[in-house]
Write a protein that holds these residues in place. Sequence first.
Motif, short mmCIF file in Angstrom:
data_model
loop_
_atom_site.label_atom_id
_atom_site.label_comp_id
_atom_site.label_asym_id
_atom_site.label_seq_id
_atom_site.Cartn_x
_atom_site.Cartn_y
_atom_site.Cartn_z
N ASP A 1 26.90 16.11 15.34
CA ASP A 1 26.65 16.33 13.91
C ASP A 1 27.87 15.93 13.09
O ASP A 1 27.76 15.32 12.02
CB ASP A 1 26.30 17.80 13.64
N GLU A 2 29.03 16.29 13.60
CA GLU A 2 30.28 16.02 12.88
C GLU A 2 30.52 14.52 12.72
O GLU A 2 30.85 14.03 11.63
CB GLU A 2 31.44 16.67 13.62
N ASN B 1 30.88 20.01 7.90
CA ASN B 1 29.88 21.07 7.75
C ASN B 1 30.35 22.02 6.65
O ASN B 1 31.32 22.76 6.82
CB ASN B 1 29.71 21.81 9.07
N SER C 1 32.40 22.40 14.89
CA SER C 1 30.94 22.36 14.86
C SER C 1 30.49 21.37 15.92
O SER C 1 31.32 20.63 16.47
CB SER C 1 30.43 21.96 13.46
N THR D 1 36.26 19.58 8.87
CA THR D 1 34.85 19.62 9.25
C THR D 1 34.01 19.17 8.07
O THR D 1 34.34 19.48 6.92
CB THR D 1 34.41 21.02 9.71
N PHE E 1 33.41 24.79 19.74
CA PHE E 1 32.52 23.90 20.48
C PHE E 1 33.37 22.96 21.33
O PHE E 1 34.52 22.68 20.99
CB PHE E 1 31.63 23.10 19.52
N VAL F 1 30.66 25.81 7.63
CA VAL F 1 31.80 26.11 8.49
C VAL F 1 33.10 25.96 7.70
O VAL F 1 34.03 26.76 7.84
CB VAL F 1 31.81 25.18 9.72
#
Length: 282
Positions: free
Chosen positions: A120-121, A73, A116, A71, A159, A76
């Motif tokens: 966005d990823e 993020n 996530s 990820t 998700f 996360v």
Amino acid sequence: ARHLTRQGFRQILLVAGEHPKFVSRDYLAQCVRALAPNFSSVSIEVGPMETEDYVAIVEAGAEGLVVYQETYNRGVYAEMHTAGPKRDFNFRLDCAERGYAAGFRRLGIGALIGLSPWRDEVITLAAHLEHLFKHCWQAQITVSLPRLRPAAGGFRPLFSMTDRELAQLVCALRITFPQLGIVLSTRERGSLRDSLALIGVTMMSAGSHTEPGGYTRQGREHLHRTVRGRVVAPEYQDGEDQLATGQFEISDERSPAEIAAVLRRRGLETVWKDWDRALCGA
């Protein structure tokens, strides 16, 4: 390895855990040297290493490196990796560039879709790809888009991503990065993989097993678990097959020959070998 060769494979990916005590540079180099005579392309997917460690593996005959950031993020990532070397986000992020400096000619990255929100990823994933195309321009760059599935340990994705959204992402990557290799694994069901091959996917696994020894059932006497760096005997429930646990569930269980036949019927060429060391004078 001989089993895979008989099925037609000439490219192989060595996947291992990330504990440096059990998966060391010398151990990987030994494995690569044993496999290189039978495979034109040997890639590794292991824990991040330093450049000098990669050099030894490249010299042994490996030409591909795969490392998922998992990820992009940072929050996360910190939640998922609470201790150990894997907790270092930046060290993992820079892994592909260290591999390129060591001599790998094929670099694969990816994110685990489900940790996530996928949009966005993949925006950050695309930025990483753009960076690699600029700074590792002599390498072939590939990306994998694995949607998380139920896995060992009971983990469930946080998700979701629909089939339509996955197709949208494949199209977006193909348009944005025409030279990019897009990999799709047997996590996805066969009908979806067949369709995505027509719109942008360039490489697919086939006949996969995610458990150690899954192809031939050999080596069962050496099965074990590792707990905090110690080797311990596996635990089985009464009546349970004494086999290794798969890393994740497979959806496309067709044989390599079956998948190749489907691709040919759809007008696509099945390529088992796309590289030879003779091309660079080796």
